[in-house]
Design an enzyme around this catalytic site. Structure first.
Site, PDB file in Angstrom:
ATOM      1  N   GLY A  60       0.669  -1.302  -0.088  1.00  0.00           N
ATOM      2  CA  GLY A  60       0.088   0.003   0.137  1.00  0.00           C
ATOM      3  C   GLY A  60       0.907   1.322  -0.126  1.00  0.00           C
ATOM      4  N   GLY A  87      -0.231  -4.806   0.526  1.00  0.00           N
ATOM      5  CA  GLY A  87      -1.264  -4.599  -0.083  1.00  0.00           C
ATOM      6  C   GLY A  87      -1.569  -5.246  -1.497  1.00  0.00           C
ATOM      7  CG  ASP A 127      -3.193  -4.595   6.599  1.00  0.00           C
ATOM      8  OD1 ASP A 127      -1.968  -4.717   5.793  1.00  0.00           O
ATOM      9  OD2 ASP A 127      -3.478  -3.361   6.263  1.00  0.00           O
TER      10      ASP A 127
END
Length: 382
Positions: free
Chosen positions: A94, A142, A173
Site C-alpha cells: 500500500g 497491499g 493486514d
C-alpha cells in the site's frame, strides 16, 4: 468572408478541439495509475505505477472496486485478470507514505484507505467469477490483499512474497489474519512475525500461490485465458495446470524452509511471543538464533498484536477478520510505532526505529486488548 469559408474554419476548429480532447484522454489513460479494459471474455486490471512498484493508493482502490462489481454482473465478462506493469513488481504494498502523512495530521485518508482497501479485499475473496492474479515480481502487503483471496494466484520465478509489517510498526493486514493461519503448520505465524521473504516456486509450495508459471509465458497464458468462452473455474484451472506442467524452472527443488519446518512448527507453537523467543534462544541452532535476532528488531507491540490476530483469525471468517483488522489499523494510526517504523525504514532509512514500548514485557495485556476493541459506529461494515 463567405459562408463556405466560415464553415470550413468551424470544421477545422472543431476537428482540432476533437483531436485535442482525444489526445488528452489518451495521455490521461497512459498516465493513469490503473488501466481497466475488456479483452475477449475477460476484464483486465493493470496496476500502472511501475516507478512506485505499483504500490496501491486510494485512487486505485476507488477505480478497481466499482469496476469489479460491474464486471461481476456483466454477462459478457466471464473472468477477471489482474497484473502489474514494469516487470519488477505485481504490487509492492500500500502507499504507506501517504497514509503516514495523513495519520500524523488526523486526515481522513488514514481511515478511508484501510476501510476501502479491506472492502476491496472482501470483494475479491467473495467474487462470483474466476479471478486470476498474475503475481509476477514483488508481491507484498497491499499486493497480497489484491491477489491471495482470489481463486487463482499465479507465481513466477520473479515473485517475491513477504508480509514485512511488524518491521514498520504495523501488522500483516489485508486479511493476513485469515490466510496466514491456514498455511501448513506454523508457517503463517513464522512469516507474519519475521517478515521472511519467499521467492519463485517457493511461493507456490508455501500455498500462497495456486500455480507456478514461467514469467515469459504470462503473455501467452493471458491470451489463452481471454480467448476462453464463458469459462468456469474448471476451465481456468485446466489452462493454468497445462502451463504449470510446461514449467521446468526449479522443478523438484525442495521448499526453501523444508529442512526447517519441524523447527518452525515446534518453536512457534507457543502461548505468547515471549514463549517463542525463549524457545528460539534455548534451541540455539543457527536458524533459530537468526530468527530470534530478526524478532528483536521488530516492534514489540506489532509482534503481540500479530500473534493474537493470527490466533483469533484461525477460527474466523474472512469478513470477521477484516473487521478485526480495521480495528487494529486504527489502533496503529493512534499509536507511536507505525510512524516511527515508517520513518526508520522508508524515510530516513537509518533502520534504527525507537519503539515505544521498547520491550515485549512492557506491552501489557490491556494495551493489546485495547487495539482489538470495537470502534462502535466506526467499525468496518461489509
Amino acid at each position: 468572408m463567405s459562408v463556405t469559408v466560415l464553415r470550413s474554419n468551424f470544421r477545422q476548429r472543431s476537428l482540432c478541439r476533437l483531436l485535442a480532447v482525444q489526445q488528452h484522454l489518451m495521455s490521461s489513460q497512459a498516465g493513469s495509475d490503473i488501466l481497466l479494459e475488456r479483452s475477449g471474455c475477460a476484464g483486465v486490471i493493470t496496476l500502472n505505477r511501475p516507478k512506485a512498484l505499483n504500490a496501491l493508493n486510494l485512487s486505485m482502490i476507488r477505480q478497481i472496486y466499482p469496476q469489479l462489481k460491474k464486471w461481476e454482473k456483466d454477462p459478457e465478462t466471464s473472468i477477471v485478470i489482474i497484473k502489474g506493469t514494469g516487470g519488477k513488481a505485481f504490487c509492492a504494498g500500500g502507499d504507506i507514505r501517504a497514509v503516514t502523512d495523513a495519520g500524523k495530521v488526523g486526515d481522513r485518508l488514514s481511515q478511508d484507505f484501510f476501510r476501502e482497501e479491506y472492502i476491496l479485499n472482501n470483494a475479491i475473496g467473495t467474487y462470483q467469477k474466476p479471478y486470476v492474479a498474475l503475481i509476477d515480481g514483488i508481491t507484498m502487503g497491499g499486493g497480497v490483499g489484491l491477489s491471495v483471496h482470489g481463486r487463482f494466484r499465479v507465481a513466477t520465478e520473479k515473485t517475491v512474497f513477504a508480509m514485512p509489517e511488524t518491521g514498520i510498526g504495523l501488522f500483516p493486514d489485508v486479511g493476513g489474519g485469515y490466510f496466514l493461519p491456514r498455511l501448513q503448520g506454523k508457517l503463517g505465524l513464522f512469516l507474519a512475525l519475521t517478515g521472511f521473504r519467499i521467492k519463485g516456486r517457493d511461493v507456490h509450495q508455501a500455498g500462497v500461490a495456486s500455480h507456478f508459471v514461467d514469467s515469459e509465458k504470462l503473455p501467452s497464458l493471458e491470451k489463452d485465458l481471454v480467448q476462453l468462452k464463458t469459462p468456469s473455474d474448471t476451465d481456468v484451472a485446466g489452462v493454468l495446470n497445462s502451463y504449470q506442467a510446461q514449467s521446468k524452472l526449479d522443478d523438484g527443488k525442495p521448499f526453501i524452509l523444508a529442512e526447517h519446518m519441524d523447527q518452525i512448527n515446534r518453536l512457534f507453537e507457543a502461548s505468547s511471543v515471549e514463549d517463542i523467543m525463549q524457545k528460539l534462544n534455548e534451541h540455539g541452532s543457527p536458524f533459530a538464533l537468526k530468527q530470534l535476532e530478526t524478532l528483536k528488531k521488530m516492534s514489540p507491540t506489532s509482534l503481540k498484536i500479530t500473534f493474537r490476530q493470527l490466533q483469533d483469525g484461525a477460527s474466523m471468517s474472512l469478513q470477521e477478520v477484516l473487521v478485526m483488522e480495521y480495528r487494529l489499523s486504527q489502533a496503529c494510526m493512534r499509536g507511536h510505532d507505525f510512524y516511527e517504523g515508517v520513518r526508520a525504514v522508508l524515510i530516513d532509512r537509518d533502520q534504527s526505529p525507537k519503539w515505544k514500548p521498547a520491550v515485549l514485557e512492557e506491552v501489557t495485556g490491556d494495551l493489546v486488548d485495547g487495539c482489538f476493541k470495537s470502534l462502535g459506529s466506526n467499525d468496518l461494515k461489509l
